[in-house]
Design an enzyme around this catalytic site. Structure first.
Site, PDB file in Angstrom:
ATOM      1  N   LYS A   1       0.868  -1.181   0.061  1.00  0.00           N
ATOM      2  CA  LYS A   1       0.039   0.056  -0.105  1.00  0.00           C
ATOM      3  C   LYS A   1       0.783   1.336  -0.038  1.00  0.00           C
ATOM      4  CE  LYS A   1       0.354  -0.679   4.588  1.00  0.00           C
ATOM      5  NZ  LYS A   1       0.208  -1.943   5.728  1.00  0.00           N
TER       6      LYS A   1
ATOM      7  N   ILE B   1      -9.802  -9.718   1.924  1.00  0.00           N
ATOM      8  CA  ILE B   1     -10.971  -9.247   1.712  1.00  0.00           C
ATOM      9  C   ILE B   1     -11.090  -8.651   0.329  1.00  0.00           C
ATOM     10  CG2 ILE B   1     -12.892  -7.324   2.236  1.00  0.00           C
ATOM     11  CD1 ILE B   1     -11.934  -7.175   5.043  1.00  0.00           C
TER      12      ILE B   1
ATOM     13  N   GLU C   1      -4.689  -6.831  -4.890  1.00  0.00           N
ATOM     14  CA  GLU C   1      -5.868  -7.148  -4.138  1.00  0.00           C
ATOM     15  C   GLU C   1      -5.425  -7.108  -2.383  1.00  0.00           C
ATOM     16  OE1 GLU C   1      -9.103  -7.908  -4.853  1.00  0.00           O
ATOM     17  OE2 GLU C   1      -8.957  -7.058  -2.700  1.00  0.00           O
TER      18      GLU C   1
ATOM     19  N   GLY D   1       0.963  -8.336  19.358  1.00  0.00           N
ATOM     20  CA  GLY D   1       1.845  -8.040  18.014  1.00  0.00           C
ATOM     21  C   GLY D   1       0.923  -7.450  16.947  1.00  0.00           C
TER      22      GLY D   1
ATOM     23  N   GLU E   1       2.890  -1.775  16.121  1.00  0.00           N
ATOM     24  CA  GLU E   1       4.692  -1.910  16.159  1.00  0.00           C
ATOM     25  C   GLU E   1       4.988  -1.078  17.423  1.00  0.00           C
ATOM     26  OE1 GLU E   1       6.135  -2.928  13.288  1.00  0.00           O
ATOM     27  OE2 GLU E   1       4.496  -3.427  12.357  1.00  0.00           O
TER      28      GLU E   1
ATOM     29  N   LYS F   1      -4.587   3.425   2.314  1.00  0.00           N
ATOM     30  CA  LYS F   1      -5.420   2.554   1.821  1.00  0.00           C
ATOM     31  C   LYS F   1      -6.631   3.256   1.078  1.00  0.00           C
ATOM     32  CE  LYS F   1      -4.022  -1.169   4.955  1.00  0.00           C
ATOM     33  NZ  LYS F   1      -4.333  -1.564   6.396  1.00  0.00           N
TER      34      LYS F   1
HETATM   35  N1  LIG Z   1       1.500  -9.354   7.133  1.00  0.00           N
HETATM   36  C1  LIG Z   1       0.243  -8.913   6.944  1.00  0.00           C
HETATM   37  O1  LIG Z   1      -0.723  -9.141   7.783  1.00  0.00           O
HETATM   38  C2  LIG Z   1       0.013  -8.200   5.749  1.00  0.00           C
HETATM   39  C3  LIG Z   1      -1.358  -7.863   5.377  1.00  0.00           C
HETATM   40  C4  LIG Z   1      -1.574  -7.227   4.042  1.00  0.00           C
HETATM   41  C5  LIG Z   1      -0.620  -6.848   3.314  1.00  0.00           C
HETATM   42  N2  LIG Z   1       0.621  -7.036   3.745  1.00  0.00           N
HETATM   43  C6  LIG Z   1       1.776  -6.417   3.042  1.00  0.00           C
HETATM   44  O2  LIG Z   1       2.553  -7.460   2.504  1.00  0.00           O
HETATM   45  C7  LIG Z   1       3.920  -7.166   2.351  1.00  0.00           C
HETATM   46  C8  LIG Z   1       4.796  -8.144   2.904  1.00  0.00           C
HETATM   47  O3  LIG Z   1       4.536  -8.120   4.436  1.00  0.00           O
HETATM   48  P1  LIG Z   1       4.994  -9.206   5.324  1.00  0.00           P
HETATM   49  O4  LIG Z   1       4.076  -9.091   6.479  1.00  0.00           O
HETATM   50  O5  LIG Z   1       5.122 -10.474   4.716  1.00  0.00           O
HETATM   51  O6  LIG Z   1       6.514  -8.508   5.762  1.00  0.00           O
HETATM   52  P2  LIG Z   1       7.794  -9.369   6.501  1.00  0.00           P
HETATM   53  O7  LIG Z   1       7.231 -10.538   7.229  1.00  0.00           O
HETATM   54  O8  LIG Z   1       8.517  -8.302   6.903  1.00  0.00           O
HETATM   55  O9  LIG Z   1       8.718  -9.940   4.988  1.00  0.00           O
HETATM   56  C9  LIG Z   1       9.151  -8.906   4.205  1.00  0.00           C
HETATM   57  C10 LIG Z   1      10.549  -9.883   3.685  1.00  0.00           C
HETATM   58  O10 LIG Z   1      11.169  -9.168   2.702  1.00  0.00           O
HETATM   59  C11 LIG Z   1      12.561  -8.927   3.053  1.00  0.00           C
HETATM   60  N3  LIG Z   1      13.048  -8.010   2.475  1.00  0.00           N
HETATM   61  C12 LIG Z   1      13.240  -6.680   2.779  1.00  0.00           C
HETATM   62  N4  LIG Z   1      13.718  -5.827   1.953  1.00  0.00           N
HETATM   63  C13 LIG Z   1      14.318  -6.851   0.859  1.00  0.00           C
HETATM   64  C14 LIG Z   1      15.068  -6.565  -0.216  1.00  0.00           C
HETATM   65  N5  LIG Z   1      15.439  -5.267  -0.608  1.00  0.00           N
HETATM   66  N6  LIG Z   1      15.191  -7.584  -1.233  1.00  0.00           N
HETATM   67  C15 LIG Z   1      14.831  -8.909  -0.831  1.00  0.00           C
HETATM   68  N7  LIG Z   1      13.842  -9.197   0.629  1.00  0.00           N
HETATM   69  C16 LIG Z   1      13.818  -8.234   1.403  1.00  0.00           C
HETATM   70  C17 LIG Z   1      12.644  -9.027   4.682  1.00  0.00           C
HETATM   71  O11 LIG Z   1      13.689  -9.162   5.109  1.00  0.00           O
HETATM   72  P3  LIG Z   1      14.206  -8.608   6.306  1.00  0.00           P
HETATM   73  O12 LIG Z   1      13.159  -8.963   7.491  1.00  0.00           O
HETATM   74  O13 LIG Z   1      15.610  -8.864   6.628  1.00  0.00           O
HETATM   75  O14 LIG Z   1      14.063  -6.954   6.243  1.00  0.00           O
HETATM   76  C18 LIG Z   1      11.540  -9.971   4.943  1.00  0.00           C
HETATM   77  O15 LIG Z   1      12.188 -11.468   5.035  1.00  0.00           O
HETATM   78  C19 LIG Z   1       3.906  -5.553   3.079  1.00  0.00           C
HETATM   79  O16 LIG Z   1       3.737  -4.846   1.744  1.00  0.00           O
HETATM   80  C20 LIG Z   1       2.805  -5.592   3.794  1.00  0.00           C
HETATM   81  O17 LIG Z   1       2.239  -4.219   3.890  1.00  0.00           O
HETATM   82  C21 LIG Z   1       1.193  -7.652   4.911  1.00  0.00           C
END
Ligand SMILES: NC(=O)c1ccc[n+]([C@@H]2O[C@H](COP(=O)([O-])OP(=O)(O)OC[C@H]3O[C@@H](n4cnc5c(N)ncnc54)[C@H](OP(=O)(O)O)[C@@H]3O)[C@@H](O)[C@H]2O)c1
Length: 437
Positions: free
Chosen positions: A107, A138, A131, A189, A192, A207
């Site tokens: 987002k 959703i 999405e 959790g 933040e 959003k």
């Molecule tokens: N989790 C949710 O509930 C949720 C819901 C809706 C949307 N989203 C969206 O989904 C996306 C991912 O979220 P997530 O919760 O999966 O995040 P996450 O658990 O922090 O996973 C992101 C991963 O990407 C890695 N990363 C960061 N920079 C990188 C780079 N330059 N090259 C390669 N890998 C890299 C991170 O490594 P490091 O940890 O070492 O930085 C981490 O392992 C975000 O845009 C978030 O807003 C998440």
């Protein structure tokens, strides 16, 4: 019949990335039947490729170099799941320029670079699907873009930030105040260590930019969105609102005002306790959409969580695969509007009329209420109800006033005058009231 194989690359092997791989593996038959193709994850890029993840994968497909995926001619779809603005923005643009279709849940990039991302996809005849960027699993983006395609969207009311919705719900239910529920949210959790992005309303604003740009077929600039967070809301306000027949929610609101103007804002809002949005509690999200033909529609579900977001990501991958198989990926309108779409004209909040909930903290002495009422009256604001509570500490009394509709700029002028009165002891709390129609 042998299915065509489509190769994808995933950047970001975190919560959502790992869930997406598990879902594609566990539900492979369903996913590939719907996609009309065999989906192969050729590479996964992450900064850390040594830590064990929620799913195990062949170590040979792991790389720390995201550009290796973007430059690989065999890969058709890049799935960006790293979050944050840079380098995610660069990866998305580079992938689109290389002729890759892109799925993203980001987002922050979309709200900041909507026009550039959409125009780059269009110029390169590729698709961008997003999405998971609002409400995680959703299906609100597909609903606005496709399911409601025949409608002019009149209004959207969204509870799109789970952290703040959890905090507001718990203030009321657990009889705890702001600082305590914030601590609870952090322990669970849901918030933040630095909660400002959520509690100040910026997550919801990002959003809302995405939802309103799709709803109104125009580029909504984040800078034009009025944003207010929940940090001034107390448990007492939640209780006062309840006694008046309302619930306080952090709403992301977008309305078509007619004449090519839109009203797009995020702020705490009193909504009637019997409105569908009032019963969306805790970390759940809900989006209430009014189309001119469909009438009101409500979508409800888990707005966060790896599996929920990955449900949306995998569904985006399926759509693109189906379109690749049919030879129309990037040609059908998967890009959200024509290149060079108009900028949406957003009405300044000062020019909008609202009903208000006002909480004054004044000295308990004769004539104080009359002087507050006089200032409101002089600014053309009429009072709908008044509740004066018992003395707080230090001979101060909270006075709760609700008003009829009044112009925001008149309200600001009145409140500035009232807050300067020696008998008024704290900054007045102003919360807008919406019927939610
Ligand atoms: N989790 C949710 O509930 C949720 C819901 C809706 C949307 N989203 C969206 O989904 C996306 C991912 O979220 P997530 O919760 O999966 O995040 P996450 O658990 O922090 O996973 C992101 C991963 O990407 C890695 N990363 C960061 N920079 C990188 C780079 N330059 N090259 C390669 N890998 C890299 C991170 O490594 P490091 O940890 O070492 O930085 C981490 O392992 C975000 O845009 C978030 O807003 C998440």
């Amino acid at each position: 019949m042998v299915k065509r194989e489509i190769k994808i690359g995933i950047i970001g092997f975190g919560t959502v990335g790992a869930s997406a791989i598990r879902i594609m593996r566990d539900n492979a038959h369903k996913v590939e039947t719907r996609a009309g193709a065999k989906i192969t994850v050729k590479y996964i890029a992450d900064k850390d490729i040594t830590t064990e993840r929620k799913v195990s994968v062949d170590k040979n497909i792991l790389t720390t170099d995201a550009m290796k995926l973007i430059n690989d001619p065999e890969i058709d779809i890049i799935v960006e799941l790293i979050g944050g603005v840079e380098p995610a923005h660069k990866f998305i643009i580079e992938a689109l320029k290389k002729g890759k279709h892109v799925v993203t849940a980001n987002k922050a990039v979309l709200a900041k670079y909507w026009e550039e991302v959409m125009d780059t996809a269009k110029e390169n005849n590729v698709a961008i699907y997003l999405e998971a960027s609002v409400g995680a699993g959703i299906p609100v983006i597909q609903s606005l873009h496709d399911g409601l395609a025949a409608n002019n969207i009149k209004s959207i009311y969204g509870i799109v930030n789970g952290t703040t919705n959890y905090m507001l719900t718990r203030m009321l239910e657990d009889k705890k105040d702001y600082a305590e529920v914030l601590k609870d949210a952090q322990k669970l959790g849901y918030a933040e260590a630095d909660p400002s992005y959520d509690v100040d309303g910026m997550d919801a604003a990002n959003k809302l930019v995405i939802l309103s740009s799709i709803a109104f077929d125009a580029v909504v600039d984040l800078k034009d969105v009025y944003v207010e967070g929940i940090s001034n809301i107390t448990r007492k306000d939640m209780l006062e609102a309840k006694s008046l027949g309302y619930v306080i929610k952090l709403l992301a609101i977008a309305k078509d005002c007619g004449n090519g103007q839109y009203d797009v804002r995020v702020h705490p809002t009193l909504i009637p306790a019997d409105h569908q949005m009032a019963s969306i509690d805790d970390v759940y999200n809900g989006i209430f959409i009014v189309g001119d033909a469909s009438g009101p529609i409500m979508l409800y579900g888990q707005g966060a969580g790896g599996d929920s977001a990955a449900s949306a990501v995998v569904s985006d991958i399926i759509y693109i695969c189906r379109n690749i198989v049919n030879g129309v990926a990037g040609k059908v309108p998967s890009v959200f509007f024509e290149k060079g779409a108009d900028k949406a004209k957003i009405r300044n909040i000062d020019e909008i009329d609202f009903r208000y909930y006002l909480k004054f903290t004044a000295l308990d002495q004769p004539g104080v209420l009359a002087s507050i009422a006089a200032v409101l009256g002089n600014n053309g604001i009429s009072i709908s109800s008044v509740v004066q509570r018992e003395q707080d500490e230090g001979k101060k009394v909270p006075v709760i006033i609700t008003t009829d509709k009044a112009r925001e700029k008149s309200m600001r002028a009145a409140i500035a005058e009232i807050d300067a009165m020696p008998t008024v002891k704290s900054k007045t709390l102003v919360i807008r009231i919406e019927k939610g129609e």
